[in-house]
Design a protein around this motif. Structure first.
Motif, PDB file in Angstrom:
ATOM      1  N   ILE A   1      11.805  -9.990   3.594  1.00 21.64           N
ATOM      2  CA  ILE A   1      10.344 -10.050   3.521  1.00 21.64           C
ATOM      3  C   ILE A   1       9.730  -9.886   4.898  1.00 21.64           C
ATOM      4  N   ILE A   2      10.270 -10.581   5.874  1.00 18.21           N
ATOM      5  CA  ILE A   2       9.702 -10.498   7.227  1.00 18.21           C
ATOM      6  C   ILE A   2       9.941  -9.114   7.824  1.00 18.21           C
ATOM      7  N   ASP A   3      11.086  -8.519   7.531  1.00 17.26           N
ATOM      8  CA  ASP A   3      11.335  -7.143   7.983  1.00 17.26           C
ATOM      9  C   ASP A   3      10.289  -6.193   7.408  1.00 17.26           C
TER      10      ASP A   3
ATOM     11  N   ARG B   1       2.980  -4.228   9.594  1.00 18.85           N
ATOM     12  CA  ARG B   1       2.101  -5.053  10.426  1.00 18.85           C
ATOM     13  C   ARG B   1       0.915  -4.282  10.986  1.00 18.85           C
ATOM     14  N   GLN B   2       1.148  -3.058  11.411  1.00 18.42           N
ATOM     15  CA  GLN B   2       0.089  -2.275  12.039  1.00 18.42           C
ATOM     16  C   GLN B   2      -1.028  -1.909  11.063  1.00 18.42           C
TER      17      GLN B   2
ATOM     18  N   GLU C   1      -5.640 -11.416  11.512  1.00 17.40           N
ATOM     19  CA  GLU C   1      -5.907 -10.051  11.049  1.00 17.40           C
ATOM     20  C   GLU C   1      -6.194 -10.045   9.543  1.00 17.40           C
ATOM     21  N   ALA C   2      -5.533 -10.928   8.803  1.00 12.07           N
ATOM     22  CA  ALA C   2      -5.795 -11.021   7.368  1.00 12.07           C
ATOM     23  C   ALA C   2      -7.222 -11.477   7.110  1.00 12.07           C
TER      24      ALA C   2
ATOM     25  N   LYS D   1      -3.934   5.462  15.908  1.00 12.54           N
ATOM     26  CA  LYS D   1      -3.187   4.400  16.584  1.00 12.54           C
ATOM     27  C   LYS D   1      -3.568   3.020  16.072  1.00 12.54           C
ATOM     28  N   GLU D   2      -4.860   2.763  15.890  1.00  8.75           N
ATOM     29  CA  GLU D   2      -5.343   1.462  15.436  1.00  8.75           C
ATOM     30  C   GLU D   2      -6.102   1.632  14.128  1.00  8.75           C
ATOM     31  N   VAL D   3      -5.773   0.816  13.137  1.00  8.25           N
ATOM     32  CA  VAL D   3      -6.440   0.916  11.849  1.00  8.25           C
ATOM     33  C   VAL D   3      -7.907   0.512  11.989  1.00  8.25           C
TER      34      VAL D   3
END
Length: 737
Positions: A613-615, A621-622, A644-645, A682-684
């Protein structure tokens, strides 16, 4: 012989003991739900090509006026989702009949110029400063009612009845701004910027440039908009600085300092400079009637007025908590998005008008409903809301009927609808009841949604009948797949296209193809859930058989960075399935993680599942996807980018209409090379600047041609991440100031 589901439910309700209610230790949440600023738009449309909109202003009373080449307009009606319009302003004819040439806000009041004077209806009408420039249409004022006015060529400094200075500009005057810090006036010319000193009665040119469009005082600078970016001039030294071009759009039409915030209008939307030196972008009909921005002004109640060539956009800003937002969305779902208990989309709308659309059936009625249903389960657990519990009952009724409306034991239909009201002929089938049809070819994403929601109900809801129904549905679905050799088999006796968990299908894919990992991960979680609640050994035995004999544990543990395109010599289906990252898989993984991790057979497996899950979260993540970050909290107490959430949840638009959204033209985003992940920049971008999308979409998609044709439900998009965030201790109860 088919066992009727209702009979199974009654037997279970009578025979089973109450499954222990999941208890959480009370602890401090990671994120405190404090009030934040929520933005939304109210639009006032205007469609008259003979009338040219020029400026907009409002006073301290909240009265809004728009100056045109044919008089004053004012907004009429208008609320979020239901635009008003601009109409002729006749509220006070002694002003509106004057043939006004200019309108602006001064000392929080509306001030005008006509062919005789600078005037206002404030201050008991005592402001009436006569002038001798009949075509005057531009003015600026100091802090003591001294006005510099111009008709584009002549300049005149006025105080009460006195003319303090007169002169002629060497360049066509386009705008005037008063600089209180240095007690001087800045003059925007067609090809120059000059400064006028009232003390010295002198004009000095500072910049000679042909691309100038607008000016504004901001802190210690004069901000100068051009047709290709903007630059600043230090108002004390009068030295210009660098030109800023890393903007959403560089053709600047207006710039405005509103309570210390710097706003820009352009020929492609409006934008605001943020504290982090990036820009919030307001473009498309989500925000404004047209992208051609003419003027920007301070509005009432902390709003911002954006005047375009097709009307006025009022960007409203309201303090609310995430809980307040959740309650807004709860109402949205129940008012417009419930069809036969399903969580549905309103489609076939005309230009964003939700009253013109109709609720649609979907291939994924089951999945979208289970995600909304799960959110309502978590809402009930943390609030004990009777309303939430009733919502759970109604959605369970709809999902239960998916199993009983068709003749195949244990097989959930995709959807059902009254006969004659369906969008496509295939894959609809006639039900035994002549009033109804049902939709076949159910897929694996439907199945994992069912198991997720039913498992949450079975574990967490303190209602015996709902528990029994949920466990019976888990059992009947999973028994069907075991009976049919790990397939879901349709009305014709054949496996559906996508509900295939058999090793012959799963392991036929090369190891880098994502379907091999997702099917193994989902199905082991489904079997664990079935075993956890029924205690039937056949589910446990099947899971260990697949993990030990067919490598399903190895499949589901495969690191995400090893998932990629199949080799050229692979079979056609494998190549089709691996042409890029499948974001629907992300949704299926996370729905499945509830049963995979929470109902793990033993601690050793649980530790492995946590690693997987963490993988996955690190790979995603990005994307800053609110649901993925929050649901990763299943795996432990660490902070999985919960800030971020919350950013995702706060920035999501209140207006869930699928407007056209365009971003690929922007000059403030950094593009990356094409890649398997389908990441474009690069950044959402924040959710307020992206299309409305479910969790199976790519948040790096920049453009969408929605044209206001549909409205999504907040049920699966927003309410699920919020309420599971509350349940998992990521988000606190609301805290008011």
């Amino acid at each position: 012989m088919r066992i009727r589901l209702k009979t199974m439910v009654l037997m279970l309700a009578l025979s089973m003991g109450m499954v222990a209610l999941g208890q959480k230790t009370k602890k401090q949440a990671f994120i405190t739900d404090k009030p934040f600023t929520q933005e939304y738009s109210i639009k006032y449309n205007f469609d008259n090509s003979r009338v040219k909109l020029k400026t907009v202003a409002s006073d301290r009373n909240g009265y809004i006026q728009v100056l045109t080449n044919q008089g004053l307009l004012r907004p009429r009606a208008g609320e979020m989702l239901f635009p008003g319009e601009l109409v002729k302003d006749v509220q006070y004819r002694p002003t509106s009949d004057k043939g006004l040439k200019s309108l602006d806000r001064y000392k929080d009041q509306l001030v005008y110029i006509d062919d005789k004077a600078v005037l206002s209806n404030a201050w008991a009408g005592k402001l009436y400063t006569r002038h001798n420039i009949p075509d005057a249409s531009i003015f600026a004022a100091d802090d003591d009612f001294t006005f510099l006015i111009s008709d584009g060529k002549k300049l005149c400094l006025l105080k009460d009845t006195d003319v303090l200075w007169e002169g002629t500009a060497s360049d066509e005057v386009k705008d005037l701004k008063y600089d209180a810090l240095n007690q001087q006036y800045w003059i925007l010319g067609a090809n120059s910027i000059s400064v006028f000193s009232p003390q010295k009665k002198k004009i000095d040119q500072v910049v000679n440039q042909s691309t100038l469009t607008c000016i504004e005082i901001y802190k210690n600078d004069l901000v100068v908009g051009t047709s290709d970016g903007y630059f600043k001039i230090d108002t004390k030294t009068q030295q210009p600085g660098e030109t800023f071009k890393k903007l959403p759009w560089t053709e600047i039409t207006t710039v405005e300092n509103i309570d210390g915030e710097l706003w820009f209008g352009s020929t492609w939307g409006a934008f605001k400079l943020n504290d982090t030196n990036n820009y919030s972008y307001y473009a498309g009909k989500r925000w404004i009637p047209s992208d051609n921005v003419i003027d920007i002004a301070k509005g009432p109640e902390n709003s911002v007025l954006i005047l375009t060539d097709k009307g006025l956009g009022k960007i409203c800003r309201k303090e609310m908590t995430l809980y307040d937002k959740a309650m807004f969305y709860e109402k949205q779902v129940r008012e417009r998005h419930i069809r036969n208990g399903f969580n549905a989309t309103v489609s076939n709308m005309v230009d964003g008008d939700v009253t013109t659309g109709s609720l649609e059936t979907s291939d994924n009625d089951g999945l979208w409903t289970t995600m909304y249903l799960a959110g309502e389960v978590f809402r009930y657990v943390v609030t004990k809301s009777d309303d939430a519990l009733q919502n759970v009952r109604e959605s369970v009724d709809a999902l239960e009927r998916l199993y009983t409306i068709n003749p195949v034991p244990g097989f959930p239909s995709r959807s059902f609808e009254r006969r004659g009201y369906k969008y496509h002929d295939w894959p609809w089938r006639r039900a035994e009841d002549p009033e109804w049809d049902w939709k076949s070819t159910t897929s694996s994403d439907e199945a994992i949604g069912h198991i997720f929601a039913f498992g949450a109900i079975a574990e967490l809801i303190d209602d015996a009948e709902l528990k029994a129904t949920s466990i019976a549905l888990i059992d009947t679905l999973m028994a069907h797949t075991l009976k049919h050799n790990f397939y879901m088999v349709d009305w014709d006796g054949n496996p559906t296209k996508w509900a295939r968990w058999n090793p012959e299908y799963v392991n036929a894919r090369p190891i880098m193809v994502g379907d091999r990992k997702i099917n193994a991960s989902n199905y082991i979680g489904m079997l664990q859930t079935a075993y956890h609640f029924t205690e039937k050994e056949k589910y446990k035995e099947a899971a260990f058989y697949l993990m030990e004999e067919h490598g399903y544990l190895e499949n589901l543990m495969r690191p995400m960075n090893e998932i990629g395109m199949a080799p050229e010599d692979a079979d056609e289906l494998s190549r089709e399935l691996s042409d890029g990252w499948n974001h629907s898989d992300d949704e299926m993984y996370y729905c499945g993680y509830w049963g995979l991790y929470r109902y793990a057979f033993n601690d050793e497996l649980k530790a492995k599942y946590k690693e997987a899950i963490i993988d996955h979260w690190k790979y995603e993540r990005q994307e800053k996807e609110g649901l993925w970050n929050i649901m990763t909290a299943l795996a432990g107490p660490d902070n999985y980018d919960f800030e971020e959430a919350v950013w995702y949840l706060q920035k999501y638009p209140l207006d869930l209409v699928n407007w056209t959204v365009l971003n690929s033209h922007r000059k403030d985003i950094e593009f990356v090379e094409p890649n398997f992940r389908k990441q474009t920049i690069k950044e959402v971008l924040p959710a307020s600047e992206l299309r409305i999308s479910r969790h199976n979409a790519n948040r790096f998609d920049l453009d969408s041609r929605g044209d206001g044709r549909s409205e999504n439900s907040a049920g699966d998009i927003w309410l699920l991440p919020y309420w599971i965030g509350r349940y998992l201790g990521v988000i606190s109860e609301p805290v008011q100031k």
